[in-house]
Design a protein around this motif. Structure first.
Motif, PDB file in Angstrom:
ATOM      1  N   THR A   8      15.518   8.547   1.032  1.00  0.00           N
ATOM      2  CA  THR A   8      14.515   8.864   0.020  1.00  0.00           C
ATOM      3  C   THR A   8      14.113  10.336   0.091  1.00  0.00           C
ATOM      4  OG1 THR A   8      13.672   6.605   0.125  1.00  0.00           O
ATOM      5  CG2 THR A   8      12.237   8.261  -0.869  1.00  0.00           C
ATOM      6  N   ILE A   9      13.882  10.837   1.294  1.00  0.00           N
ATOM      7  CA  ILE A   9      13.524  12.250   1.470  1.00  0.00           C
ATOM      8  C   ILE A   9      14.668  13.143   1.014  1.00  0.00           C
ATOM      9  CG2 ILE A   9      13.008  14.031   3.183  1.00  0.00           C
ATOM     10  CD1 ILE A   9      11.458  11.854   4.731  1.00  0.00           C
ATOM     11  N   LEU A  10      15.897  12.779   1.349  1.00  0.00           N
ATOM     12  CA  LEU A  10      17.059  13.558   0.938  1.00  0.00           C
ATOM     13  C   LEU A  10      17.170  13.617  -0.585  1.00  0.00           C
ATOM     14  CD1 LEU A  10      19.648  15.098   1.685  1.00  0.00           C
ATOM     15  CD2 LEU A  10      20.824  12.884   1.661  1.00  0.00           C
ATOM     16  N   VAL A  11      16.995  12.492  -1.240  1.00  0.00           N
ATOM     17  CA  VAL A  11      17.074  12.455  -2.706  1.00  0.00           C
ATOM     18  C   VAL A  11      15.964  13.317  -3.324  1.00  0.00           C
ATOM     19  CG1 VAL A  11      16.782  10.942  -4.712  1.00  0.00           C
ATOM     20  CG2 VAL A  11      18.255  10.241  -2.830  1.00  0.00           C
ATOM     21  N   CYS A  12      14.760  13.222  -2.785  1.00  0.00           N
ATOM     22  CA  CYS A  12      13.651  14.037  -3.288  1.00  0.00           C
ATOM     23  C   CYS A  12      13.926  15.526  -3.095  1.00  0.00           C
ATOM     24  CB  CYS A  12      12.354  13.649  -2.587  1.00  0.00           C
ATOM     25  SG  CYS A  12      11.735  12.029  -3.064  1.00  0.00           S
ATOM     26  N   ASP A  13      14.475  15.884  -1.934  1.00  0.00           N
ATOM     27  CA  ASP A  13      14.782  17.290  -1.666  1.00  0.00           C
ATOM     28  C   ASP A  13      15.868  17.816  -2.597  1.00  0.00           C
ATOM     29  OD1 ASP A  13      12.876  17.379   0.289  1.00  0.00           O
ATOM     30  OD2 ASP A  13      14.285  17.217   1.956  1.00  0.00           O
ATOM     31  N   VAL A  14      16.893  17.038  -2.818  1.00  0.00           N
ATOM     32  CA  VAL A  14      17.966  17.453  -3.730  1.00  0.00           C
ATOM     33  C   VAL A  14      17.409  17.608  -5.147  1.00  0.00           C
ATOM     34  CG1 VAL A  14      20.136  16.728  -4.806  1.00  0.00           C
ATOM     35  CG2 VAL A  14      19.840  16.516  -2.333  1.00  0.00           C
ATOM     36  N   PHE A  15      16.578  16.676  -5.558  1.00  0.00           N
ATOM     37  CA  PHE A  15      15.940  16.768  -6.876  1.00  0.00           C
ATOM     38  C   PHE A  15      15.143  18.064  -6.996  1.00  0.00           C
ATOM     39  CE2 PHE A  15      11.970  16.119  -9.251  1.00  0.00           C
ATOM     40  CZ  PHE A  15      12.484  15.913 -10.517  1.00  0.00           C
ATOM     41  N   ALA A  16      14.334  18.366  -5.979  1.00  0.00           N
ATOM     42  CA  ALA A  16      13.514  19.572  -6.006  1.00  0.00           C
ATOM     43  C   ALA A  16      14.381  20.827  -6.042  1.00  0.00           C
ATOM     44  CB  ALA A  16      12.589  19.606  -4.794  1.00  0.00           C
ATOM     45  N   ILE A  17      15.439  20.866  -5.247  1.00  0.00           N
ATOM     46  CA  ILE A  17      16.310  22.041  -5.207  1.00  0.00           C
ATOM     47  C   ILE A  17      16.995  22.262  -6.553  1.00  0.00           C
ATOM     48  CG2 ILE A  17      18.421  22.963  -4.163  1.00  0.00           C
ATOM     49  CD1 ILE A  17      17.408  21.749  -1.496  1.00  0.00           C
ATOM     50  N   VAL A  18      17.441  21.190  -7.182  1.00  0.00           N
ATOM     51  CA  VAL A  18      18.067  21.317  -8.502  1.00  0.00           C
ATOM     52  C   VAL A  18      17.055  21.844  -9.511  1.00  0.00           C
ATOM     53  CG1 VAL A  18      19.059  19.998 -10.428  1.00  0.00           C
ATOM     54  CG2 VAL A  18      19.860  19.608  -8.092  1.00  0.00           C
ATOM     55  N   LYS A  19      15.832  21.315  -9.488  1.00  0.00           N
ATOM     56  CA  LYS A  19      14.795  21.792 -10.402  1.00  0.00           C
ATOM     57  C   LYS A  19      14.467  23.268 -10.146  1.00  0.00           C
ATOM     58  CE  LYS A  19      12.283  19.505 -12.721  1.00  0.00           C
ATOM     59  NZ  LYS A  19      12.152  19.322 -14.148  1.00  0.00           N
ATOM     60  N   ILE A  20      14.458  23.663  -8.879  1.00  0.00           N
ATOM     61  CA  ILE A  20      14.170  25.054  -8.529  1.00  0.00           C
ATOM     62  C   ILE A  20      15.262  25.965  -9.067  1.00  0.00           C
ATOM     63  CG2 ILE A  20      14.038  26.679  -6.605  1.00  0.00           C
ATOM     64  CD1 ILE A  20      12.680  24.337  -5.035  1.00  0.00           C
ATOM     65  N   ILE A  21      16.504  25.591  -8.860  1.00  0.00           N
ATOM     66  CA  ILE A  21      17.629  26.425  -9.297  1.00  0.00           C
ATOM     67  C   ILE A  21      17.648  26.567 -10.815  1.00  0.00           C
ATOM     68  CG2 ILE A  21      20.152  26.509  -9.422  1.00  0.00           C
ATOM     69  CD1 ILE A  21      20.148  25.311  -6.573  1.00  0.00           C
ATOM     70  N   LYS A  22      17.304  25.511 -11.527  1.00  0.00           N
ATOM     71  CA  LYS A  22      17.314  25.552 -12.987  1.00  0.00           C
ATOM     72  C   LYS A  22      16.072  26.213 -13.578  1.00  0.00           C
ATOM     73  CE  LYS A  22      20.246  21.595 -13.900  1.00  0.00           C
ATOM     74  NZ  LYS A  22      20.342  20.296 -14.595  1.00  0.00           N
ATOM     75  N   SER A  23      15.070  26.491 -12.757  1.00  0.00           N
ATOM     76  CA  SER A  23      13.821  27.043 -13.269  1.00  0.00           C
ATOM     77  C   SER A  23      13.993  28.508 -13.676  1.00  0.00           C
ATOM     78  CB  SER A  23      12.719  26.928 -12.220  1.00  0.00           C
ATOM     79  OG  SER A  23      12.893  27.892 -11.208  1.00  0.00           O
ATOM     80  N   SER A  24      12.990  29.017 -14.364  1.00  0.00           N
ATOM     81  CA  SER A  24      13.022  30.411 -14.807  1.00  0.00           C
ATOM     82  C   SER A  24      12.269  31.326 -13.845  1.00  0.00           C
ATOM     83  CB  SER A  24      12.422  30.515 -16.204  1.00  0.00           C
ATOM     84  OG  SER A  24      11.075  30.096 -16.170  1.00  0.00           O
ATOM     85  N   ALA A  25      11.999  30.847 -12.651  1.00  0.00           N
ATOM     86  CA  ALA A  25      11.266  31.643 -11.653  1.00  0.00           C
ATOM     87  C   ALA A  25      12.125  32.800 -11.163  1.00  0.00           C
ATOM     88  CB  ALA A  25      10.863  30.758 -10.479  1.00  0.00           C
ATOM     89  N   GLU A  26      11.470  33.750 -10.503  1.00  0.00           N
ATOM     90  CA  GLU A  26      12.178  34.885  -9.923  1.00  0.00           C
ATOM     91  C   GLU A  26      13.141  34.395  -8.840  1.00  0.00           C
ATOM     92  OE1 GLU A  26       9.180  37.315  -8.228  1.00  0.00           O
ATOM     93  OE2 GLU A  26       8.151  37.639 -10.122  1.00  0.00           O
ATOM     94  N   VAL A  27      14.208  35.127  -8.645  1.00  0.00           N
ATOM     95  CA  VAL A  27      15.230  34.736  -7.670  1.00  0.00           C
ATOM     96  C   VAL A  27      14.648  34.655  -6.261  1.00  0.00           C
ATOM     97  CG1 VAL A  27      17.429  35.390  -6.635  1.00  0.00           C
ATOM     98  CG2 VAL A  27      17.081  35.688  -9.086  1.00  0.00           C
ATOM     99  N   GLY A  28      13.785  35.590  -5.908  1.00  0.00           N
ATOM    100  CA  GLY A  28      13.176  35.580  -4.582  1.00  0.00           C
ATOM    101  C   GLY A  28      12.346  34.334  -4.332  1.00  0.00           C
TER     102      GLY A  28
END
Length: 55
Positions: A8-28
């Motif tokens: 469950t933690i792994l799935v949540c972390d992967v979900f968060a990382i994918v959302k982060i990568i697709k976001s429009s936030a600064e690269v840093g």
């Protein structure tokens, strides 16, 4: 039971990382969030959930 929690933690972390990568936030900021989630999987995800998404 602990295997289910780990998955469950792994799935949540992967979900968060994918959302982060697709976001429009600064690269840093993206690198920082991904690093935090990888370093502290549960705490990093919970922090991202509270402080990260602005939707």
């Amino acid at each position: 039971m602990s295997l289910l929690l780990a998955i469950t933690i792994l799935v949540c972390d992967v979900f968060a990382i994918v959302k982060i990568i697709k976001s429009s936030a600064e690269v840093g900021r993206k690198y920082l969030w991904v690093f935090l989630i990888c370093l502290l999987p549960l705490a990093g995800f919970l922090l991202w959930l509270v402080k990260g998404p602005k939707d």
